[in-house]
Motif scaffolding. Structure first.
Motif, PDB file in Angstrom:
ATOM      1  N   ALA A  23      27.951  43.919  37.145  1.00  0.00           N
ATOM      2  CA  ALA A  23      27.908  42.553  36.628  1.00  0.00           C
ATOM      3  C   ALA A  23      29.164  41.825  37.065  1.00  0.00           C
ATOM      4  O   ALA A  23      30.226  42.429  37.220  1.00  0.00           O
ATOM      5  N   ALA A  24      29.019  40.536  37.264  1.00  0.00           N
ATOM      6  CA  ALA A  24      30.155  39.693  37.622  1.00  0.00           C
ATOM      7  C   ALA A  24      30.085  38.416  36.800  1.00  0.00           C
ATOM      8  O   ALA A  24      29.016  37.855  36.601  1.00  0.00           O
ATOM      9  N   VAL A  25      31.244  37.996  36.321  1.00  0.00           N
ATOM     10  CA  VAL A  25      31.330  36.789  35.503  1.00  0.00           C
ATOM     11  C   VAL A  25      32.507  35.959  35.999  1.00  0.00           C
ATOM     12  O   VAL A  25      33.613  36.492  36.156  1.00  0.00           O
ATOM     13  N   ARG A  26      32.259  34.700  36.263  1.00  0.00           N
ATOM     14  CA  ARG A  26      33.368  33.834  36.658  1.00  0.00           C
ATOM     15  C   ARG A  26      34.223  33.569  35.430  1.00  0.00           C
ATOM     16  O   ARG A  26      33.757  33.042  34.432  1.00  0.00           O
ATOM     17  N   VAL A  27      35.471  33.968  35.505  1.00  0.00           N
ATOM     18  CA  VAL A  27      36.408  33.775  34.401  1.00  0.00           C
ATOM     19  C   VAL A  27      36.900  32.335  34.416  1.00  0.00           C
ATOM     20  O   VAL A  27      36.829  31.630  33.426  1.00  0.00           O
ATOM     21  N   LYS A  28      37.445  31.938  35.530  1.00  0.00           N
ATOM     22  CA  LYS A  28      37.888  30.574  35.756  1.00  0.00           C
ATOM     23  C   LYS A  28      38.052  30.441  37.258  1.00  0.00           C
ATOM     24  O   LYS A  28      38.623  31.317  37.898  1.00  0.00           O
ATOM     25  N   GLU A  29      37.524  29.366  37.799  1.00  0.00           N
ATOM     26  CA  GLU A  29      37.632  29.197  39.237  1.00  0.00           C
ATOM     27  C   GLU A  29      39.103  29.265  39.633  1.00  0.00           C
ATOM     28  O   GLU A  29      39.923  28.597  39.012  1.00  0.00           O
ATOM     29  N   PRO A  30      39.505  30.090  40.511  1.00  0.00           N
ATOM     30  CA  PRO A  30      38.795  30.846  41.534  1.00  0.00           C
ATOM     31  C   PRO A  30      38.699  32.347  41.267  1.00  0.00           C
ATOM     32  O   PRO A  30      38.729  33.153  42.196  1.00  0.00           O
ATOM     33  N   VAL A  31      38.575  32.782  40.014  1.00  0.00           N
ATOM     34  CA  VAL A  31      38.606  34.206  39.677  1.00  0.00           C
ATOM     35  C   VAL A  31      37.303  34.631  39.007  1.00  0.00           C
ATOM     36  O   VAL A  31      36.814  33.971  38.099  1.00  0.00           O
TER      37      VAL A  31
END
Length: 84
Positions: A23-31
């Motif tokens: 699974a992948a979740v964008r924490v805060k752009e760009p991470v």
């Protein structure tokens, strides 16, 4: 082929069924935070795009966080670039 079996099952040549997931979740752009279960190892890492106008990706990760493989926690680093 047994790739997703536990180390114990591989060493004893025991046939089994196991699961794998990621699974992948964008924490805060760009991470983005990425987790991956391979059937025996839990891996946790980041995908970072440090430059907005330059398409390079950095991916630091901790491998085998649960220490199931017997090698202990390891660090992995990869990088990539996007065309276009």
């Amino acid at each position: 082929n047994g790739r997703f079996r536990t180390v114990t099952q591989q060493n004893s040549n025991t046939d089994s069924v196991n699961f794998f997931a990621s699974a992948a979740v964008r924490v805060k752009e760009p991470v983005a935070l990425i987790t991956d279960w391979t059937g025996q190892d839990l891996n946790v890492g980041l995908s970072i795009t440090p430059f907005r106008k330059f398409p390079i990706y950095l991916n630091p990760a901790l491998i085998d966080v649960t220490r199931n493989a017997g090698d202990g926690i390891r660090f992995s680093m990869s990088a990539g670039a996007r065309r276009g």
